[in-house]
Design an enzyme around this catalytic site. Structure first.
Site, PDB file in Angstrom:
ATOM      1  N   ARG A  94       5.160  -4.139  -1.484  1.00  0.00           N
ATOM      2  CA  ARG A  94       4.198  -4.691  -0.538  1.00  0.00           C
ATOM      3  C   ARG A  94       4.575  -6.098  -0.081  1.00  0.00           C
ATOM      4  O   ARG A  94       4.163  -6.540   0.985  1.00  0.00           O
ATOM      5  CB  ARG A  94       2.796  -4.680  -1.162  1.00  0.00           C
ATOM      6  CG  ARG A  94       2.252  -3.272  -1.352  1.00  0.00           C
ATOM      7  CD  ARG A  94       1.037  -3.243  -2.253  1.00  0.00           C
ATOM      8  NE  ARG A  94       0.553  -1.878  -2.460  1.00  0.00           N
ATOM      9  CZ  ARG A  94       1.041  -1.045  -3.363  1.00  0.00           C
ATOM     10  NH1 ARG A  94       2.048  -1.433  -4.141  1.00  0.00           N
ATOM     11  NH2 ARG A  94       0.549   0.164  -3.491  1.00  0.00           N
ATOM     12  N   ARG A 157      -6.446   4.652  -9.942  1.00  0.00           N
ATOM     13  CA  ARG A 157      -5.394   5.643 -10.206  1.00  0.00           C
ATOM     14  C   ARG A 157      -5.121   5.795 -11.701  1.00  0.00           C
ATOM     15  O   ARG A 157      -4.886   6.902 -12.187  1.00  0.00           O
ATOM     16  CB  ARG A 157      -4.127   5.240  -9.451  1.00  0.00           C
ATOM     17  CG  ARG A 157      -4.248   5.430  -7.954  1.00  0.00           C
ATOM     18  CD  ARG A 157      -3.144   4.750  -7.178  1.00  0.00           C
ATOM     19  NE  ARG A 157      -3.314   4.958  -5.743  1.00  0.00           N
ATOM     20  CZ  ARG A 157      -2.828   4.168  -4.809  1.00  0.00           C
ATOM     21  NH1 ARG A 157      -2.126   3.089  -5.151  1.00  0.00           N
ATOM     22  NH2 ARG A 157      -3.030   4.424  -3.528  1.00  0.00           N
ATOM     23  N   HIS A 181      -1.307  -6.742  -6.907  1.00  0.00           N
ATOM     24  CA  HIS A 181      -1.418  -5.409  -6.315  1.00  0.00           C
ATOM     25  C   HIS A 181      -0.026  -5.013  -5.851  1.00  0.00           C
ATOM     26  O   HIS A 181       0.420  -5.368  -4.766  1.00  0.00           O
ATOM     27  CB  HIS A 181      -2.380  -5.424  -5.131  1.00  0.00           C
ATOM     28  CG  HIS A 181      -2.428  -4.120  -4.377  1.00  0.00           C
ATOM     29  ND1 HIS A 181      -2.572  -2.902  -5.002  1.00  0.00           N
ATOM     30  CD2 HIS A 181      -2.331  -3.849  -3.047  1.00  0.00           C
ATOM     31  CE1 HIS A 181      -2.577  -1.943  -4.095  1.00  0.00           C
ATOM     32  NE2 HIS A 181      -2.421  -2.487  -2.899  1.00  0.00           N
TER      33      HIS A 181
END
Length: 323
Positions: A94, A157, A181
């Site tokens: 990311r 998750r 994250h």
């Protein structure tokens, strides 16, 4: 009614508004996007959806930044596309999105600062920890009114995978994924429990295989990229995460969530946005008690935090921000 706005009407932004509507959240909804035709299309579609829900007085309109001055919540979902390339390649970190997304976020932050927005800002735009830190610096807004979605998805998750292995509801799995994250997330197995039973005990009793538990982290980190490979974007899970934060805020639920908040001086990289347990209610967020991590987990947490501190500084330098 509350006024809730989304900036960026792509998959995530539109699904977020739909999720709130399906959860029965009555509000005046504003959709803001550079592509006003896209925003208008979603507004018309959402009005159709609302018409089939009895006793719901929600309104939906295309908005501008000037309309957001008195908004209660603004979710910023604007981002460059994360769809696979023509060759089918998918980005794998990311942080790769930072250079482009920080410029988009900076423009939005300056507009919200200009209009004097005072409500809650929710930031899922990746890398969300870095984006939240930049947003707070640029706007000067109260840090407690800025939340990044952080590791909420990783937590969801992880709980899902544990619950599937044990055959229990995911609500029975207690614990939070913390840190970045992304690839710098930490699954602190020392604090995870199922029905108040520590994971270590469940492994010792043969209820769950140690190899399965060790494999969960890599599966959690890769899950988003697998979804993107198959359907070009992730939006159901993240929209639910944003909806949960929104409901905790507007209904003053004081819910403990694993989201990205500003770390205080108890942490090695104070001032950055990073995922730790936080209580979310009508005043925004406040830090929950600091997790007691194992020595190995704490070392990984600190290493990841220092990396996010550096990337946040790089992002601020990129937009020419000076304190």
């Amino acid at each position: 009614m509350k006024k809730i706005a989304v900036i960026g009407c792509g998959f995530v932004g539109s699904t977020y508004i739909l999720d709130l509507l399906q959860q029965g959240v009555q509000a005046d909804y504003l959709l803001v996007d550079k592509n006003t035709n896209l925003a208008d299309g979603h507004v018309r579609d959402l009005r159709d959806s609302k018409s089939l829900k009895s006793h719901n007085g929600s309104t939906f309109n295309v908005g501008t930044y000037d309309d957001l001055k008195d908004a209660d919540v603004v979710a910023i979902t604007a981002s460059i596309p994360t769809v696979p390339t023509a060759d089918g390649e998918v980005f794998t970190d990311r942080l790769q999105l930072m250079t482009a997304n920080v410029k988009i976020l900076n423009e939005i932050a300056l507009e919200l600062k200009r209009v004097g927005f005072k409500g809650l800002s929710i930031i899922p735009t990746n890398p969300c920890d870095v984006m939240a830190g930049v947003y707070q610096k640029v706007t000067g807004f109260d840090p407690h009114k800025i939340i990044s979605t952080g590791c909420q998805l990783e937590t969801m998750r992880t709980r899902k995978m544990i619950s599937e292995a044990l055959g229990v509801n995911s609500d029975s799995v207690e614990g939070f994924v913390v840190g970045e994250h992304g690839s710098g997330a930490i699954v602190p197995w020392s604090v995870f429990r199922v029905g108040n039973v520590p994971m270590k005990q469940l492994i010792a009793e043969g209820k769950i295989k140690e190899e399965y538990v060790k494999d969960i982290f890599s599966r959690v980190v890769k899950e988003a990229f697998e979804i993107i490979k198959f359907k070009k974007a992730t939006y159901f899970g993240i929209a639910e995460s944003m909806s949960l934060i929104t409901r905790a805020y507007i209904y003053n639920l004081n819910t403990v969530l694993g989201v990205g908040v500003q770390l205080d001086d108890k942490y090695v990289a104070s001032g950055i946005y990073f995922t730790v347990p936080a209580v979310v209610g009508k005043h925004g967020w406040k830090l929950h008690s600091k997790l007691q991590l194992s020595q190995e987990e704490q070392a990984a947490f600190d290493k990841s935090a220092l990396n996010i501190q550096k990337v946040t500084k790089d992002a601020l330098d990129l937009i020419g921000f000076k304190n």
